[in-house]
Write a protein that holds these residues in place. Structure first.
Motif, mmCIF file in Angstrom:
data_model
loop_
_atom_site.group_PDB
_atom_site.id
_atom_site.type_symbol
_atom_site.label_atom_id
_atom_site.label_comp_id
_atom_site.label_asym_id
_atom_site.label_seq_id
_atom_site.Cartn_x
_atom_site.Cartn_y
_atom_site.Cartn_z
ATOM 1 N N ILE A 34 -0.972 8.260 105.590
ATOM 2 C CA ILE A 34 -1.494 8.873 107.131
ATOM 3 C C ILE A 34 -1.253 8.069 107.993
ATOM 4 O O ILE A 34 -1.402 7.025 108.189
ATOM 5 N N GLU A 58 -2.686 10.414 112.977
ATOM 6 C CA GLU A 58 -3.373 11.376 112.064
ATOM 7 C C GLU A 58 -2.568 12.539 111.585
ATOM 8 O O GLU A 58 -2.953 13.637 111.642
ATOM 9 N N PHE A 113 -6.344 17.089 110.076
ATOM 10 C CA PHE A 113 -4.996 16.424 110.321
ATOM 11 C C PHE A 113 -4.402 17.066 111.595
ATOM 12 O O PHE A 113 -4.301 18.554 111.630
#
Length: 244
Positions: A122, A126, A180
């Motif tokens: 990640i 994000e 995300f």
């Protein structure tokens, strides 16, 4: 000093010639971060050579190496000799053949490379990078079993089936997709739905463009969405075309 690019690269499946061709087109520099989505092995004859190449590339560039399902199966075989019939039927034999002339020292270095792969990554914006997907509605950090990271297809199926008119604020919008900004995956070739380039569905980008079969190997700048593709991999391995 200008920052480098973030380049995501799809499933290679032993196609070293395609990888070399692709990286030349990308014109990679040491400033660039390269994020590989997994499945480096099983397919074309250069599986072991792909791993050797990536080990050296990782010494020169900032690289993230994600674990794919084929990597996991080959890793198990290298470490323990474990043979899986399904693996042998889907490219595993090509990896076994590729390692026949490798020394114990070279194989040990490759096992270490496999050991150090990550299940997901990640970034600060994000954006999630994972070979296949995840199932936990609270995110990959809460996943119960690692195997979902490199075997799950439900994330991609969910993104593909989503009604485009459904807003992210709707109660029925898939919770996994809300976690995300973007999600980058491989694992399921876009050629299965008749697409030769990476496919975007909802906020999921599938970068696997079928290099294991009749497709190309693809790379994308995740910020600009500039796309590069190798020549069709089967043409670069014309002497092996009958394997499919």
């Amino acid at each position: 000093m200008s920052q480098g690019r973030k380049i995501v690269i799809g499933d290679i499946h032993g196609g070293l010639r395609a990888l070399v061709d692709l990286l030349k087109k990308v014109e990679v520099t040491v400033k660039d971060k390269l994020i590989f989505l997994g499945d480096y092995v099983d397919g074309w004859s250069d599986s072991a050579n792909v791993v050797s190449y990536l080990i050296e590339l990782g010494k020169q560039n900032t690289c993230i190496f994600l674990r794919g399902n084929h990597d996991d199966l080959t890793h198990r075989w290298l470490k323990t000799g474990e043979l899986n019939d399904q693996w042998l039927q889907h490219g595993g034999q090509s990896s076994i053949d590729a390692y026949r002339n490798f020394s114990k020292e070279e194989i040990a270095a490759h096992i270490e490379f496999f050991d150090q792969m990550v299940n997901y990554y990640i970034d600060k914006e994000e954006r999630l990078f994972v070979h296949a997907g995840f199932t936990n509605l609270h995110g990959p950090q809460q996943e119960y079993h690692d195997t979902g990271f490199y075997w799950d297809r439900t994330l991609w199926e969910t993104a593909l089936s989503l009604d485009n008119s459904l807003s992210k604020e709707h109660d029925y919008y898939p919770k996994r997709l809300k976690l995300f900004k973007e999600i980058y995956i491989g694992h399921t070739p876009t050629t299965r739905i008749g697409k030769e380039e990476p496919v975007n569905a909802a906020n999921v980008w599938n970068i696997d463009t079928g290099a294991a079969f009749k497709g190309k190997l693809s790379a994308m700048d995740i910020d600009s969405k500039e796309l590069w593709q190798s020549e069709p991999v089967y043409k670069l391995y014309a002497e092996e075309e009958g394997r499919n």
